[in-house]
Scaffold this motif. Structure first.
Motif, PDB file in Angstrom:
ATOM      1  N   PHE A 183      -6.287  -1.940  -1.593  1.00  0.00           N
ATOM      2  CA  PHE A 183      -6.546  -0.699  -0.695  1.00  0.00           C
ATOM      3  C   PHE A 183      -8.024  -1.314  -0.084  1.00  0.00           C
ATOM      4  O   PHE A 183      -8.374  -1.246   1.046  1.00  0.00           O
ATOM      5  CB  PHE A 183      -6.742   0.369  -1.181  1.00  0.00           C
ATOM      6  CG  PHE A 183      -7.503   1.517  -0.583  1.00  0.00           C
ATOM      7  CD1 PHE A 183      -6.848   2.114   0.284  1.00  0.00           C
ATOM      8  CD2 PHE A 183      -8.683   1.796  -0.739  1.00  0.00           C
ATOM      9  CE1 PHE A 183      -7.428   3.270   1.169  1.00  0.00           C
ATOM     10  CE2 PHE A 183      -9.441   2.960  -0.149  1.00  0.00           C
ATOM     11  CZ  PHE A 183      -8.551   3.622   0.955  1.00  0.00           C
ATOM     12  N   THR A 184      -8.994  -1.918  -1.007  1.00  0.00           N
ATOM     13  CA  THR A 184     -10.391  -2.104  -0.576  1.00  0.00           C
ATOM     14  C   THR A 184     -10.375  -3.278   0.750  1.00  0.00           C
ATOM     15  O   THR A 184     -11.031  -3.166   1.511  1.00  0.00           O
ATOM     16  CB  THR A 184     -11.294  -2.906  -1.955  1.00  0.00           C
ATOM     17  OG1 THR A 184     -11.327  -1.861  -2.802  1.00  0.00           O
ATOM     18  CG2 THR A 184     -12.748  -3.003  -1.277  1.00  0.00           C
ATOM     19  N   GLY A 188      -5.639  -1.112 -11.056  1.00  0.00           N
ATOM     20  CA  GLY A 188      -6.655  -2.033 -10.326  1.00  0.00           C
ATOM     21  C   GLY A 188      -6.243  -2.899  -9.239  1.00  0.00           C
ATOM     22  O   GLY A 188      -7.029  -3.228  -8.424  1.00  0.00           O
ATOM     23  N   SER A 189      -4.938  -3.563  -9.220  1.00  0.00           N
ATOM     24  CA  SER A 189      -4.336  -4.324  -8.141  1.00  0.00           C
ATOM     25  C   SER A 189      -4.241  -3.386  -7.083  1.00  0.00           C
ATOM     26  O   SER A 189      -4.786  -3.765  -5.959  1.00  0.00           O
ATOM     27  CB  SER A 189      -3.060  -4.599  -8.568  1.00  0.00           C
ATOM     28  OG  SER A 189      -2.572  -5.384  -7.376  1.00  0.00           O
ATOM     29  N   TYR A 190      -3.897  -1.980  -7.159  1.00  0.00           N
ATOM     30  CA  TYR A 190      -4.007  -1.356  -5.940  1.00  0.00           C
ATOM     31  C   TYR A 190      -5.180  -1.003  -5.141  1.00  0.00           C
ATOM     32  O   TYR A 190      -5.272  -1.178  -4.027  1.00  0.00           O
ATOM     33  CB  TYR A 190      -3.067   0.076  -6.231  1.00  0.00           C
ATOM     34  CG  TYR A 190      -2.876   0.857  -4.823  1.00  0.00           C
ATOM     35  CD1 TYR A 190      -1.594   0.735  -4.388  1.00  0.00           C
ATOM     36  CD2 TYR A 190      -3.786   1.719  -4.598  1.00  0.00           C
ATOM     37  CE1 TYR A 190      -1.245   1.381  -3.387  1.00  0.00           C
ATOM     38  CE2 TYR A 190      -3.617   2.677  -3.296  1.00  0.00           C
ATOM     39  CZ  TYR A 190      -2.124   2.382  -2.709  1.00  0.00           C
ATOM     40  OH  TYR A 190      -1.877   3.166  -1.537  1.00  0.00           O
ATOM     41  N   ILE A 191      -6.356  -0.680  -6.010  1.00  0.00           N
ATOM     42  CA  ILE A 191      -7.638  -0.502  -5.602  1.00  0.00           C
ATOM     43  C   ILE A 191      -8.098  -1.815  -4.819  1.00  0.00           C
ATOM     44  O   ILE A 191      -8.810  -1.621  -3.839  1.00  0.00           O
ATOM     45  CB  ILE A 191      -8.393  -0.237  -6.761  1.00  0.00           C
ATOM     46  CG1 ILE A 191      -8.079   1.035  -7.483  1.00  0.00           C
ATOM     47  CG2 ILE A 191     -10.055  -0.346  -6.467  1.00  0.00           C
ATOM     48  CD1 ILE A 191      -8.823   1.488  -8.865  1.00  0.00           C
ATOM     49  N   TRP A 197     -16.947  -2.380   0.231  1.00  0.00           N
ATOM     50  CA  TRP A 197     -16.063  -3.114  -0.769  1.00  0.00           C
ATOM     51  C   TRP A 197     -16.211  -2.739  -2.219  1.00  0.00           C
ATOM     52  O   TRP A 197     -15.419  -2.705  -3.015  1.00  0.00           O
ATOM     53  CB  TRP A 197     -16.755  -4.523  -0.526  1.00  0.00           C
ATOM     54  CG  TRP A 197     -16.368  -5.602   0.461  1.00  0.00           C
ATOM     55  CD1 TRP A 197     -16.797  -5.853   1.875  1.00  0.00           C
ATOM     56  CD2 TRP A 197     -14.984  -6.062   0.318  1.00  0.00           C
ATOM     57  NE1 TRP A 197     -16.107  -6.565   2.546  1.00  0.00           N
ATOM     58  CE2 TRP A 197     -14.819  -6.869   1.695  1.00  0.00           C
ATOM     59  CE3 TRP A 197     -13.758  -5.940  -0.435  1.00  0.00           C
ATOM     60  CZ2 TRP A 197     -13.658  -7.631   1.999  1.00  0.00           C
ATOM     61  CZ3 TRP A 197     -12.655  -6.871  -0.052  1.00  0.00           C
ATOM     62  CH2 TRP A 197     -12.755  -7.411   1.110  1.00  0.00           C
ATOM     63  N   ILE A 198     -17.322  -2.321  -2.646  1.00  0.00           N
ATOM     64  CA  ILE A 198     -17.662  -1.804  -4.042  1.00  0.00           C
ATOM     65  C   ILE A 198     -17.432  -0.538  -4.195  1.00  0.00           C
ATOM     66  O   ILE A 198     -16.786  -0.169  -5.373  1.00  0.00           O
ATOM     67  CB  ILE A 198     -19.211  -2.116  -4.408  1.00  0.00           C
ATOM     68  CG1 ILE A 198     -19.369  -3.646  -4.135  1.00  0.00           C
ATOM     69  CG2 ILE A 198     -19.460  -1.749  -5.732  1.00  0.00           C
ATOM     70  CD1 ILE A 198     -20.979  -3.985  -4.307  1.00  0.00           C
ATOM     71  N   LEU A 212       0.584  -1.187   0.060  1.00  0.00           N
ATOM     72  CA  LEU A 212      -0.050   0.063  -0.148  1.00  0.00           C
ATOM     73  C   LEU A 212       0.669   1.228  -0.055  1.00  0.00           C
ATOM     74  O   LEU A 212       0.410   2.396  -0.622  1.00  0.00           O
ATOM     75  CB  LEU A 212      -0.765   0.031   1.189  1.00  0.00           C
ATOM     76  CG  LEU A 212      -2.073  -0.814   1.061  1.00  0.00           C
ATOM     77  CD1 LEU A 212      -2.869  -0.975   2.432  1.00  0.00           C
ATOM     78  CD2 LEU A 212      -3.130  -0.386  -0.013  1.00  0.00           C
ATOM     79  N   LEU A 213       1.945   1.225   0.706  1.00  0.00           N
ATOM     80  CA  LEU A 213       2.864   2.254   0.724  1.00  0.00           C
ATOM     81  C   LEU A 213       3.738   2.410  -0.594  1.00  0.00           C
ATOM     82  O   LEU A 213       3.777   3.687  -1.222  1.00  0.00           O
ATOM     83  CB  LEU A 213       3.880   2.452   2.006  1.00  0.00           C
ATOM     84  CG  LEU A 213       3.087   2.456   3.330  1.00  0.00           C
ATOM     85  CD1 LEU A 213       4.393   2.304   4.410  1.00  0.00           C
ATOM     86  CD2 LEU A 213       2.304   3.674   3.488  1.00  0.00           C
ATOM     87  N   VAL A 214       4.288   1.360  -0.971  1.00  0.00           N
ATOM     88  CA  VAL A 214       5.189   1.356  -2.091  1.00  0.00           C
ATOM     89  C   VAL A 214       4.341   1.475  -3.457  1.00  0.00           C
ATOM     90  O   VAL A 214       5.021   2.285  -4.196  1.00  0.00           O
ATOM     91  CB  VAL A 214       6.120   0.124  -2.190  1.00  0.00           C
ATOM     92  CG1 VAL A 214       6.778  -0.046  -3.530  1.00  0.00           C
ATOM     93  CG2 VAL A 214       6.980   0.042  -0.823  1.00  0.00           C
TER      94      VAL A 214
END
Length: 232
Positions: free
Chosen positions: A176-177, A170-173, A201-202, A20-22
């Motif tokens: 994060f979710t 998309g992966s980060y989202i 979630w959505i 999440l940071l990187v």
């Protein structure tokens, strides 16, 4: 066994937090710079560890619906980060065997998530998990189906660029979710309605998808990709 589970859990949390940071660095650093590339690679490595530890924790611990779902999200996020990273290796060539295999496996996972979500809809209980399994199953299938349709077919000259940043974004989202919903339960009161968690979630996927879509539109105009096609 308990010590092993705790070790995997610590590793899972640590690598997820690091991701999440990187993961913010490539978003705001110069594209193609050493900082951008190194941070992005660290993010991918973190997502590999997150996915593996999520699978191990799901197998080694008693069954829980949330644990199973979070494992699916971890795999989904791993798939997006891996295909996003691999896109930079496919500037002038078609996806390799490992890329195609990953796509096929993800399509199977997508069908399984959707089927499970539909099955849960027919069972008594909260609609929270049926909606989530179905929603993210469809979302996973959309990405995997697109990868399948592009294998060996004409595509944009800058296809790898769009593939890279949309997948990594998309992966980060997704990551994060997962972190948001796991921790928001510690803040919200116990009697919070289930639909609040469902929105948690959505909503990030919808908001993040809109931002990614706007970015895609910006770069399409910049590159004028409608006039640039190549055979891959």
């Amino acid at each position: 066994m308990k010590t092993l589970i705790i070790s995997f859990l610590i590793l899972h949390i640590a690598t997820g937090f690091t991701a999440l940071l990187v993961g913010l660095i490539p978003m705001f650093s110069k594209k193609g710079s050493r900082l951008h590339n190194r941070a992005g690679l660290i993010y991918v490595y973190c997502m590999i560890v997150v996915a593996i530890t999520a699978l191990l924790l799901c197998v080694l611990q008693p069954f829980k619906m949330m644990r199973l779902f979070l494992t699916g999200i971890a795999i989904f996020s791993f798939y997006l980060s891996m295909t996003g990273w691999r896109a930079t290796k496919q500037k002038t060539k078609a996806p390799g065997f490992s890329d195609r295999l990953l796509t096929y496996v993800t399509l199977v996972v997508s069908v399984a998530m959707i089927s499970f979500g539909i099955y849960l809809m027919s069972q008594p209980g909260d609609a929270f998990f049926p909606i989530l399994f179905t929603f993210f199953g469809v979302l996973t299938g959309i990405f995997a189906r697109k990868d399948y349709s592009l294998i060996g077919k004409p595509t944009e000259k800058m296809h790898w660029f769009f593939q890279h940043f949309t997948r990594m974004g998309g992966s980060y989202i997704a990551t994060f979710t997962a972190a948001l919903v796991v921790n928001i339960g510690r803040v919200l009161p116990p009697d919070t309605p289930g639909w609040v968690n469902t929105i948690g979630w959505i909503a990030p996927s919808i908001v993040g998808g809109i931002l990614i879509g706007r970015t895609v539109a910006y770069y399409r105009r910049k590159f004028d990709t409608s006039k640039l096609t190549v055979q891959v």
